[in-house]
Design a protein around this motif. Structure first.
Motif, PDB file in Angstrom:
ATOM      1  N   ILE A  27       0.834  -1.201   0.000  1.00  0.00           N
ATOM      2  CA  ILE A  27       0.000   0.000   0.000  1.00  0.00           C
ATOM      3  C   ILE A  27       0.865   1.245   0.000  1.00  0.00           C
ATOM      4  CG2 ILE A  27      -0.268   0.000   2.538  1.00  0.00           C
ATOM      5  CD1 ILE A  27      -3.194   1.019   1.937  1.00  0.00           C
ATOM      6  N   GLY A  55       0.949   5.063   0.843  1.00  0.00           N
ATOM      7  CA  GLY A  55       0.242   6.003   1.700  1.00  0.00           C
ATOM      8  C   GLY A  55       0.077   5.451   3.099  1.00  0.00           C
ATOM      9  N   THR A  56       0.036   6.351   4.064  1.00  0.00           N
ATOM     10  CA  THR A  56      -0.195   5.962   5.461  1.00  0.00           C
ATOM     11  C   THR A  56      -1.200   6.900   6.125  1.00  0.00           C
ATOM     12  OG1 THR A  56       1.727   7.292   6.138  1.00  0.00           O
ATOM     13  CG2 THR A  56       2.085   4.920   5.774  1.00  0.00           C
ATOM     14  N   ALA A  59      -5.455   5.529   3.376  1.00  0.00           N
ATOM     15  CA  ALA A  59      -4.659   4.304   3.329  1.00  0.00           C
ATOM     16  C   ALA A  59      -5.051   3.378   4.470  1.00  0.00           C
ATOM     17  CB  ALA A  59      -3.170   4.646   3.398  1.00  0.00           C
ATOM     18  N   TYR A  87       4.211  -1.162   3.323  1.00  0.00           N
ATOM     19  CA  TYR A  87       3.687   0.177   3.069  1.00  0.00           C
ATOM     20  C   TYR A  87       4.812   1.120   2.693  1.00  0.00           C
ATOM     21  CZ  TYR A  87       5.289   1.530   7.781  1.00  0.00           C
ATOM     22  OH  TYR A  87       6.060   1.789   8.887  1.00  0.00           O
ATOM     23  N   ALA A 138      -3.054   5.065  -2.372  1.00  0.00           N
ATOM     24  CA  ALA A 138      -3.907   6.021  -1.657  1.00  0.00           C
ATOM     25  C   ALA A 138      -3.068   7.237  -1.288  1.00  0.00           C
ATOM     26  CB  ALA A 138      -4.511   5.366  -0.421  1.00  0.00           C
ATOM     27  N   THR A 139      -2.659   7.981  -2.317  1.00  0.00           N
ATOM     28  CA  THR A 139      -1.794   9.144  -2.148  1.00  0.00           C
ATOM     29  C   THR A 139      -2.475  10.362  -2.768  1.00  0.00           C
ATOM     30  OG1 THR A 139      -0.607   9.047  -4.279  1.00  0.00           O
ATOM     31  CG2 THR A 139       0.117   7.517  -2.539  1.00  0.00           C
TER      32      THR A 139
END
Length: 328
Positions: free
Chosen positions: A142, A144-145, A149, A168, A208-209
């Motif tokens: 993944i 993004g954090t 995300a 991640y 997911a950025t």
């Protein structure tokens, strides 16, 4: 006389972030999002043209709206992204949802839309994984954090029980202890030391950025990989490398939106299928072992509205929220 008395006594319900958080459950959100996909597939729900425009302040402002005439459901979400909010100690994504009485045009409910947007997008991503990812997928990567995300990985682990490992990539490239702690005990989670290697070794890739550009090289994507793409939601944004969509089986939530503001804007003539058509049975997809699949997620107004309707009903049942006089 009854009409004018009702108009004079009309109220507007307000639901703030904490109230929304308390009323929503993942299973109910999943059900509402599934219904939204089905309504869209059957064209029982309408999705109106999206507004998504940059502002002079550095933010991006958008409106997503729609209705389900047979259910008396009408409303919109005003939302966008204000990156400078981070320096103010706030959340850069901001959203407000308004439900409207289609018979009168009067507002019924104003809802803080941040949690709704987060949760419904996570649920949509989870449904995409259920329908498209290779059965038995064990390893996920993944990008993004942040808030999105986190919810994407949460629904992935909830709906794909075979997942065992998550790598991640944070914006800084550093370890994110809080992100890891959130998933402690649910999977083996660690930062990736090489983003291309992480993609190449994963069954599932989630992006997911903020969508500032390609996140990995085209050659990193191996046959059999599934990708959920969340960050491209505005003209000019992208997360995937050029040429990937040409190699992939492409799925979208809405064809028009995807071609305008999603990852599909970079290859608008790519053949695609709407995810709702798989759920409704209007279309079928049999995954071949070497298929690369992409779910380009731009978010349906109907998802916001079905979740908002759920909140409105729960608030009435529990007497949650603030009711203010709104005569007309």
């Amino acid at each position: 006389m009854t009409f004018f008395a009702a108009a004079a006594d009309a109220q507007l319900l307000l639901l703030d972030k904490n109230q929304v958080d308390a009323l929503l459950s993942p299973d109910e959100v999943l059900g509402a999002v599934r219904e939204a996909f089905m309504l869209h597939s059957e064209r029982e729900g309408r999705v109106f043209p999206v507004v998504r425009e940059p502002l002079g302040t550095g933010g991006v402002f958008g409106i997503k709206s729609g209705d389900v005439q047979a259910q008396g459901l009408l409303g919109f979400k005003a939302a966008g992204f204000w990156p400078a909010n981070r320096q103010r100690g706030g959340e850069p994504h901001q959203a407000t949802i308004i439900l409207i009485d289609p018979a009168t045009g009067r507002p019924l409910c104003v809802i803080d839309g941040n949690t709704v947007t987060t949760a419904r997008t996570g649920a949509a991503g989870g449904l995409g994984l259920q329908l498209l990812a290779r059965p038995g997928s064990e390893r996920l990567c993944i990008f993004g954090t942040g808030v999105q995300a986190r919810i994407q990985l949460d629904f992935a682990l909830r709906l794909i029980p075979s997942l065992r490992e998550a790598l991640y990539i944070s914006a800084s490239g550093e370890r994110n202890a809080a992100f890891e702690a959130h998933f402690s005990g649910r999977c083996d989670i660690a930062p990736a030391t090489d983003r291309n290697a992480a993609v190449a070794g994963s069954d599932i890739v989630i992006t997911a950025t903020p969508g500032g550009g390609a996140l990995f090289d085209l050659d990193a994507v191996q046959p059999g990989t599934h990708l959920n793409c969340v960050g491209a939601d505005t003209r000019g944004k992208r997360e995937l490398p050029e040429g990937l969509l040409a190699r992939a089986r492409l799925f979208v939530d809405d064809r028009t939106q995807a071609r305008q503001i999603g990852e599909t804007q970079w290859a608008p003539h790519t053949e695609c299928m709407e995810l709702g058509d798989l759920l409704s049975g209007k279309a079928a997809f049999g995954r071949a072992p070497k298929d690369i699949t992409v779910f380009d997620m731009t978010g349906l107004a109907l998802q916001d509205l079905t979740v908002a309707r759920l909140l409105h009903a729960r608030a009435a049942e529990t007497r949650t929220g603030t009711r203010i006089a709104w005569p007309w």
